[in-house]
Enzyme design. Structure first.
Site, PDB file in Angstrom:
ATOM      1  CE  LYS B  76      -3.952   1.660   2.804  1.00 18.59           C
ATOM      2  NZ  LYS B  76      -4.781   1.326   3.991  1.00 18.59           N
ATOM      3  CB  SER B 151      -8.148   3.129   3.287  1.00 22.24           C
ATOM      4  OG  SER B 151      -7.242   2.469   4.159  1.00 22.24           O
ATOM      5  CB  SER B 175      -8.179   0.190   6.050  1.00 23.49           C
ATOM      6  OG  SER B 175      -8.920   1.377   6.124  1.00 23.49           O
TER       7      SER B 175
END
Lengths: 108, 486, 486
Positions: B76, B151, B175
């Site tokens: 990420k 997310s 997330s």
């Protein structure tokens, strides 16, 4: 009472008005447009209304829990190690003056 | 090519497949599909192939290549790397080049992983749909009209679409698990303190935790073996003495005897019909394996969202104060004085959701409101943790849905932040209590969108949690289904 | 101007830089005068993803200082973030301690001019990180240097128990002595190791009513003299202001005033209309500090006799003047050195004179402490004995002591080498005296005639003898012989 009036009442009892939004924006160092101010006043009020559900709980004898870790005293020995160096640290800086970060004149 | 992590690693280590071939194949898929899906903010093809060739050479000379031996891994874009930018999907950090690698990145590299790219996310990990990315739109590989979740939406979509072997996400309130659920893959949020946060750009520091997103439970166990452990650079990572790191892979296929699973009456309603149905069926699967299902009251879980949106935003308001256009990051152009540097740079550099949360958090900490909001939230947080401690006296794990719905459509919740926040209702509690939680595929709804089953276990019980998840996976094949896009 | 009756009320906020090798939360070396922004790393620049880790030594030094200031040391203490935006504060929050300071409720005893002591209460002492430095150039911009950012500071807050500028100065001097004694800080005011911020106001009685003037906080004080002068100035200024305007604490605001040393006055910096909203909250990146009894005992072992007690003891035990005792106890090593030399047989007053009149001057020139001159306490004692026994003159003792810093030879050996042993042999000296008397009949006559001239003539004759013996005659013995002969 029709639904509409409930909604009106909610808007009228807003937790956060434009003035408070502006105050918080100043604390947060955020420049907001008037549209954003109005939008945030509504949204933050709605969120806080929801959040106040916490008040249903009696927490008189409850300790605040800042984190869940079972540890303390995470300490480091006092040894100096090489730093990153001026060039490397200034690489990401938006503006520099020689070895310094540069900002518009700071007035106290 | 089946690119799941464990199998690929075994093949590469045994010399059946070259790492360079695997990496090149993954880049072929990325080049073919990622223009449609939008998983990656940046990729490192040249570097990745060069690294994989080096690794192949090492393997050919009989040297050990590490436990991730040449597998292509995505991370990420909120984990710092010395290569490429670390943008957090924000205009603020679009051009930020970290001078160091996050501890997890170092661990991946020394385990022989090939880092192929950095994935899209909600800006600063704030959001549940990846719609808050300022740089890129990511779609759900199962249905491009739907969000991938967030997310860590880019990581989940990349794993689901076979554009990496496994990925790392970060989870502050769901997330990792929510996008894993939306994309039909496995997502594990480890115990708070199990994985180093050093180099993870902070959102809510007392809640953030890095974890794997993988195609199956075994891969999640493998990834945990790589990333878990104490880091002297992170004061909140737990030392070996307090909680020794367990080998998650060793007994992954051994079922747990006398398994006691708790269901929570407070969470029995509220989820969509299809979701609830899939969860009920999953419970039946466990029952058939001899698990005992117990009902346990967790009366404070319903306050999770309220507590979370105070604690996480308060911490975020502090964590994001540093983005001010002075030392790094975006600086606005029309600056007249040094106050402008702050106010205008932050106004231009942050998206709306980030601003909203900074505002909320600042408000909750400001004088006159601290006790009513922040302090109250910390107290209720303790009650929520108490619910878990009591529950785990009577069961091995708690079973609830990962999300009340399957993936929703773009724009559906963007105008109503509260509605978006409320969709995190099932995932947030694990962050507040610091316990590990995993989402695994457990079915599909009427629109062929994946449904996720969530299991939560006592702190530092990742090994057991993964085995419980693996028990379900071994009896089902939801995890084997691939989205139509590939 | 009317004659007002008033009381001076002063409380102090003091920042003491701790004597550590590395910064508070990262391993950058403590710096002074290095190239700008060279002693910095991701942690002290507050880069995304970086995390703080506590310096053990800084925690221990703070606790030690707290003990020396008779404070209660907290069994449990934690870290808080203090939020405000300023370019020299890279994270835009300072890691500090808010509601649970490391040390609290202590006191310090300070010497007064009348020889007595006064007890000043210490409210609290807590640990925090320093900010960097903003440099204001002549252009329309400012420069930021972060070398100092993250340096460990102990903030000490006193109750408003001080009632004169002299007392404020006395506290500053005493505190410097204490922290230097304990090795807690170098406490060099010029280098900003110790920063004093007096909060000054007056309680004025007028027409039977008491009025309190608004509090002024004074900054930029970098010498003891500046501290004293600034408080004196501020008292006069507040008196004048009250006489002119009648403004009191209730009608006026608290102000911050900067000391202009050249102009000898304080200058208004800013007026605080409302208290700053620092939004303190627990830093989620750090874990609490818990002092166990054994750790506290270990730290306590670093305590020693406090300078003010030692000074008093020196007066009583060694029969020294208060002034000399003060000079000797200003530095711990000097005081230790003195006591060792006395223990080795040196007469205390003699050792004191050698140290204060010769040793400290040399130490000052060599930029070290008297104990570091290379002279052993034993040899100093021997030198003192020689001077006491009349084997050498006071002047010779100085010469020998200077020589002792360059060689390990005993003072007697040096005295012989330099031919500085005094002539004490009465018979030999009598011959010389006879000769001088014969050669100076006029002077002898003057002596015998008595009156004004007599004394001068005696001195002249003594001088002649000394000249004849190249200064090596014991003047006491010569004087006796002269007395007898005349």
């Amino acid at each position: 009472m029709p639904r509409f009036f409930f909604w009106m009442a909610e808007v009228m009892s807003k937790k956060i008005d434009a003035e408070l939004v502006k105050k918080v924006a100043k604390l947060s160092r955020l420049e907001l447009t008037e549209t954003e101010v109005a939008e945030f006043a509504n949204q933050l009020s709605a969120i806080l209304d929801y959040v106040e559900k916490m008040e249903q709980l009696d927490t008189t004898d409850v300790q605040p829990l800042a984190h869940c870790l079972p540890i303390s005293n995470c300490l480091r020995d006092d040894c100096a190690k090489p730093s990153l160096g001026t060039e490397k640290i200034l690489e990401n800086a938006p503006d520099t003056d020689g070895d310094f970060f540069k900002v518009p004149k700071i007035l106290d | 090519m089946d690119c799941n992590c464990k199998k690929l690693r075994d093949d590469i280590a045994a010399g059946r497949i070259k790492s360079a071939e695997a990496v090149e194949a993954v880049f072929d898929t990325i080049e073919k599909n990622d223009s449609k899906i939008g998983s990656y903010i940046s990729t490192f093809k040249e570097q990745a192939i060069a690294n994989s060739k080096q690794l192949d050479e090492k393997i050919s000379t009989g040297k050990s290549a590490g436990i991730l031996a040449g597998t292509p891994i995505a991370i990420k874009d909120n984990m710092c790397t010395t290569f490429g930018a670390t943008s957090c999907a924000s205009k603020m950090l679009e051009n930020f080049h970290a001078p160091y690698n996050a501890t997890v990145v170092e661990k991946l590299i020394s385990a022989g992983a090939i880092i192929i790219g950095k994935t899209n996310m909600d800006e600063f990990a704030m959001g549940s749909s990846t719609e808050n990315s300022a740089l890129l739109k990511t779609v759900n590989p199962w249905n491009t009209q739907c969000v991938p979740g967030g997310s860590s939406g880019g990581s989940a979509a990349a794993v689901a679409a076979g554009m990496c072997s496994a990925a790392l996400g970060s989870d502050t309130g769901g997330s990792i698990r929510q996008p894993a659920s939306f994309c039909g893959v496995v997502g594990l949020k480890p115990t708070y303190g199990r994985v180093s946060r050093f180099g993870l750009v902070a959102f809510g520091s007392s809640l953030d935790q890095i974890g794997p997103i993988t195609q199956n439970v075994t891969d999640a166990a493998l990834m945990m073996n790589v990333i878990a452990g104490h880091d002297p650079a992170d004061s909140t990572s737990v030392d070996e003495k307090t909680a020794p790191v367990c080998d998650c892979l060793e007994k992954i296929d051994e079922p747990i005897g006398n398994l006691k699973i708790a269901v929570v009456p407070q969470f029995n309603t509220g989820a969509d019909g299809d979701v609830q149905k899939a969860i009920n069926e999953a419970i039946e699967v466990y029952k058939k394996m001899g698990a005992e299902i117990v009902e346990i009251d967790m009366p404070h879980l319903e306050y999770s969202v309220a507590v979370y949106y105070i604690v996480a935003t308060a911490e975020a308001s502090g964590n994001l104060a540093r983005y001010d256009g002075v030392h790094y990051g975006h600086r606005a152009e029309d600056i007249e004085n040094y106050i402008d540097v702050y106010c205008k740079s932050r106004a231009a550099g942050f998206g709306k959701e980030v601003k909203r949360r900074i505002m909320l958090g600042t408000y909750a900490l400001s004088s006159g409101y601290y006790d009513a909001y922040y302090l109250k939230a910390l107290k209720v947080r303790n009650l929520i943790r108490g619910d878990f401690l009591r529950a785990f006296e009577k069961c091995d794990c708690v079973l609830i849905p990962t999300c009340p719905t399957t993936a929703f459509k773009f724009g559906e919740k963007m105008d109503d932040p509260l509605k978006m926040y409320l969709s995190d209702v099932y995932t947030i509690a694990a962050n507040l209590a610091g316990v590990p939680a995993i989402s695994i595929p457990c079915g599909f709804d009427g629109n062929d969108l994946p449904i996720g089953l969530q299991l939560m276990a006592p702190a530092f019980g990742e090994d057991k949690l993964l085995r419980i998840a693996r028990m379900f996976e071994s009896k089902t094949d939801w995890h084997k289904r691939r989205p139509p896009i590939i | 101007m009317e004659n007002l009756e008033y009381k001076i009320i002063v409380g102090l906020e003091i920042h003491v830089q701790l004597l550590t090798k590395s910064k508070m939360f990262c391993s950058c070396a403590i710096s002074f005068g290095e190239r700008a922004n060279s002693r910095v790393c991701p942690v002290c620049v507050g880069m995304p993803g970086s995390l703080p880790v506590m310096n053990k030594k800084a925690v221990e030094l703070s606790a030690l200082a707290g003990m020396a200031l008779n404070c209660k040391i907290a069994k449990f203490t934690k870290w808080d973030r203090k939020s405000y935006y300023y370019p020299d504060l890279p994270k835009n929050y300072q890691i500090s301690q808010y509601d649970l300071p490391l040390a609290a409720a202590g006191f310090i005893e300070i010497p007064l001019e009348n020889g007595q002591t006064k007890t000043i209460r210490i409210t609290r002492a807590h640990l925090e990180e320093d900010a960097g430095k903003n440099l204001h150039t002549t252009g329309n911009f400012s420069q930021v240097d972060l070398n100092r950012a993250g340096t460990p500071l102990l903030e000490i807050v006193t109750e408003p128990d001080l009632s004169s500028a002299a007392e404020v100065r006395s506290l500053a001097v005493e505190l410097q002595r204490i922290v230097r004694y304990l090795g807690v800080s170098e406490a060099d005011m010029q280098k900003g190791h110790m920063r004093f911020e007096p909060n000054v106001n007056l309680h004025i009685t007028k027409d039977g009513k008491e009025y309190k003037t608004p509090i002024a906080e004074i900054k930029n004080l970098n010498s003891f003299r500046a501290i004293e002068r600034s408080v004196d100035y501020e008292v006069q200024r507040q008196l004048d202001e009250f006489s002119r305007t009648g403004i009191t604490m209730e009608t006026g605001n608290k102000t911050t005033r900067g000391w202009d040393d050249d102009a000898g006055k304080t200058v208004l910096q800013r007026e605080k209309e409302e208290a700053n909203d620092y939004r303190y909250f627990p830093d989620p990146d750090l874990v609490p500090v818990e002092f166990t009894d054994s750790w506290l005992a270990e730290i306590r072992a670093g305590l020693c006799e406090m300078p003010i007690k030692r000074q008093l003891r020196f007066v009583n035990e060694y029969d020294l003047s208060d002034y000399d005792a003060g000079v000797l106890t200003a530095e711990r090593t000097t005081a230790d050195f003195f006591e060792e030399a006395v223990k080795s047989g040196g007469q205390s007053k003699r050792v004191c004179n050698l140290l204060t009149q010769v040793g400290l001057k040399m130490a000052n020139e060599a930029n070290c402490s008297a104990a570091e001159l290379g002279i052993t306490a034993e040899n100093l004692a021997k030198l003192a004995k020689m001077a006491d026994g009349g084997q050498i003159s006071a002047t010779a003792a100085k010469t020998i002591m200077e020589k002792m810093t360059q060689t390990a030879d005993e003072p007697k050996v040096i005295a012989e080498q330099l031919n500085l042993i005094q002539k004490n042999d009465t018979a030999e000296l009598e011959v010389i005296v006879e000769k001088i008397l014969a050669e100076n009949a006029k002077a002898v006559e003057d002596v015998k005639s008595g009156g004004k001239k007599s004394k001068a003539a005696k001195g002249f004759l003594l001088g002649q003898v000394m000249q004849k013996t190249k200064g090596r005659a014991n003047p006491k013995v010569v004087a006796e012989i002269l007395e007898r002969k005349l």
